[in-house]
Scaffold this motif. Structure first.
Motif, mmCIF file in Angstrom:
data_model
loop_
_atom_site.group_PDB
_atom_site.id
_atom_site.type_symbol
_atom_site.label_atom_id
_atom_site.label_comp_id
_atom_site.label_asym_id
_atom_site.label_seq_id
_atom_site.Cartn_x
_atom_site.Cartn_y
_atom_site.Cartn_z
ATOM 1 N N GLU A 281 -34.447 0.823 87.934
ATOM 2 C CA GLU A 281 -35.239 -0.408 87.978
ATOM 3 C C GLU A 281 -36.565 -0.183 88.700
ATOM 4 O O GLU A 281 -37.619 -0.657 88.266
ATOM 5 C CB GLU A 281 -34.441 -1.514 88.676
ATOM 6 C CG GLU A 281 -35.142 -2.859 88.664
ATOM 7 C CD GLU A 281 -34.280 -3.950 89.290
ATOM 8 O OE1 GLU A 281 -34.851 -5.015 89.604
ATOM 9 O OE2 GLU A 281 -33.069 -3.739 89.470
ATOM 10 N N ILE B 224 -35.476 -2.273 78.529
ATOM 11 C CA ILE B 224 -35.336 -2.340 79.987
ATOM 12 C C ILE B 224 -36.714 -2.477 80.621
ATOM 13 O O ILE B 224 -37.671 -1.844 80.190
ATOM 14 C CB ILE B 224 -34.660 -1.069 80.547
ATOM 15 C CG1 ILE B 224 -33.434 -0.700 79.733
ATOM 16 C CG2 ILE B 224 -34.266 -1.248 82.006
ATOM 17 C CD1 ILE B 224 -32.845 0.621 80.128
ATOM 18 N N GLY B 225 -36.795 -3.259 81.672
ATOM 19 C CA GLY B 225 -38.048 -3.423 82.394
ATOM 20 C C GLY B 225 -38.910 -4.503 81.766
ATOM 21 O O GLY B 225 -38.708 -4.911 80.620
ATOM 22 N N ASP C 251 -28.120 -4.185 84.632
ATOM 23 C CA ASP C 251 -28.319 -5.625 84.744
ATOM 24 C C ASP C 251 -27.958 -6.284 83.412
ATOM 25 O O ASP C 251 -28.412 -5.862 82.348
ATOM 26 C CB ASP C 251 -29.794 -5.874 85.074
ATOM 27 C CG ASP C 251 -30.103 -7.344 85.330
ATOM 28 O OD1 ASP C 251 -29.379 -8.199 84.803
ATOM 29 O OD2 ASP C 251 -31.072 -7.626 86.057
ATOM 30 N N GLU D 28 -40.713 -0.160 87.144
ATOM 31 C CA GLU D 28 -41.306 -1.363 87.739
ATOM 32 C C GLU D 28 -42.494 -1.875 86.936
ATOM 33 O O GLU D 28 -42.712 -3.082 86.810
ATOM 34 C CB GLU D 28 -41.724 -1.058 89.179
ATOM 35 C CG GLU D 28 -42.168 -2.274 89.956
ATOM 36 C CD GLU D 28 -42.426 -1.940 91.416
ATOM 37 O OE1 GLU D 28 -42.719 -2.873 92.175
ATOM 38 O OE2 GLU D 28 -42.344 -0.749 91.797
#
Length: 361
Positions: free
Chosen positions: A80, A46-47, A23, A84
């Protein structure tokens, strides 16, 4: 997967290909600092979950297995979903100059894992700034270990090893340390029957100059990962996949709360301690006029023209601390041996029938 040795340019090209699949929102502020030789150091966040995990790899430049495992993690199609409830900050290579030159130290000949307090190196300052700014709930300190480690009795090599570092000289069992032990216990439970050898436990002597010990002293649960060696896995492909799986397990285990201290400590201490019992080649029962019986050989890793070579070096004779080898040649019962083993005065060793040429240390 990247090979065991790759130039830093090769890594950057490979890393960019991975980033192109992610992303776009994670691609901001990727360059977080520079090495001594002005190579870019990358950080990837990330996340957006509530649990913050900081993971860094290759602070020792010649320990690439965990970087390869991180790349495999980033390539997951369900990354992803896996993150979470996690915000994961990854520094894939902290020591670009050491990685390019295949050395443990950085370009100033400093071991970054002994620079946690002094912060004398630009790479150390980068990591500390990320630690201070990100304020992680967990730290994963990713390394690779030499092929000398095995069980105490030398019967089994250590393919993976872990440590919940002490946070003080008394090795107190703080809540942070119990949490780190729990992560390691989870990995051991899930992977113990999948390793080709043992999952080992490192000695926990405290050294505030070591990054993991420093971070644990700041009450942040820190797990030391060590990608080890077993059999002929000198490419470290097998263990890189195991580290990748261990990372998956570790990320799932950070959500456990209300841990029973005694049970966690007992499970952690049941993981076998290791010893430096192994060599790469152990030639046993060689009968010479000088009475030499056991020759201990270790590979010296050297990069030349972009390739990693393993150069066998005689490191000892009749060493009592050596109990096994990843390749054992027992001349007392080896039918393939044609009595052509030559040991020179300088201890260079040759044998056509055993297919060995070993150099003096």
């Amino acid at each position: 997967m990247l090979p065991r040795y790759y130039s830093y340019i090769q890594f950057e090209d490979y890393f960019q290909k991975i980033l192109n699949t992610l992303d776009g929102s994670v691609l901001k502020d990727l360059v977080i600092g520079e090495s001594v030789l002005k190579r870019s150091i990358y950080g990837l966040k990330i996340g957006s979950g509530k649990v913050k995990v900081l993971a860094w790899s290759q602070m020792h430049g010649n320990e690439s297995s965990t970087t390869r495992a991180i790349c495999e993690l980033l390539r997951r199609s369900d990354l992803e979903h896996m993150l979470e409830n996690i915000e994961l900050y990854i520094i894939p290579i902290l020591n670009p100059d050491g990685a390019d030159n295949w050395t443990r130290v950085n370009a100033n000949n400093v071991d970054l894992n002994r620079d946690a307090v002094l912060l004398s190196q630009p790479e150390s300052i980068v990591l500390r700034k990320v630690f201070d700014d990100f304020q992680p709930h967990y730290c994963f300190n990713l390394h690779g270990q030499r092929s000398i480690y095995g069980s105490k009795n030398g019967s089994i090599p250590a393919q993976l090893s872990f440590l919940a570092p002490a946070g003080d000289k008394n090795k107190n069992l703080s809540a942070a340390r119990i949490k780190a032990m729990h992560v390691i216990n989870s990995i051991n439970t899930d992977l113990n029957h999948h390793v080709n050898g043992i999952i080992g436990r490192y000695n926990d002597d405290f050294n505030i100059n070591c990054v993991g010990d420093f971070m644990m002293s700041n009450l942040v649960p820190t797990v030391l990962f060590e990608a080890g060696h077993s059999g002929d896995d000198y490419s470290r492909d097998e263990v890189s996949i195991l580290v990748y799986k261990a990372l998956q397990i570790a990320l799932k285990s950070v959500f456990t709360s209300h841990l029973l201290k005694v049970a966690v400590v007992n499970a952690y201490e049941s993981i076998p301690e290791m010893s430096k019992a192994y060599v790469d080649i152990w030639i046993k029962n060689y009968k010479s006029p000088a009475g030499i019986k056991h020759l201990c050989i270790q590979f010296h890793e050297q990069v030349q023209d972009g390739k990693l070579y393993f150069i066998p070096i005689l490191i000892g004779v009749n060493r009592e601390d050596v109990l096994n080898g990843h390749r054992v040649i027992d001349l007392s019962d080896d039918d393939s041996f044609k009595n052509d083993l030559i040991v020179e005065d300088n201890f260079e060793i040759y044998s056509e029938s055993l297919n060995i040429t070993i150099f003096a240390n």
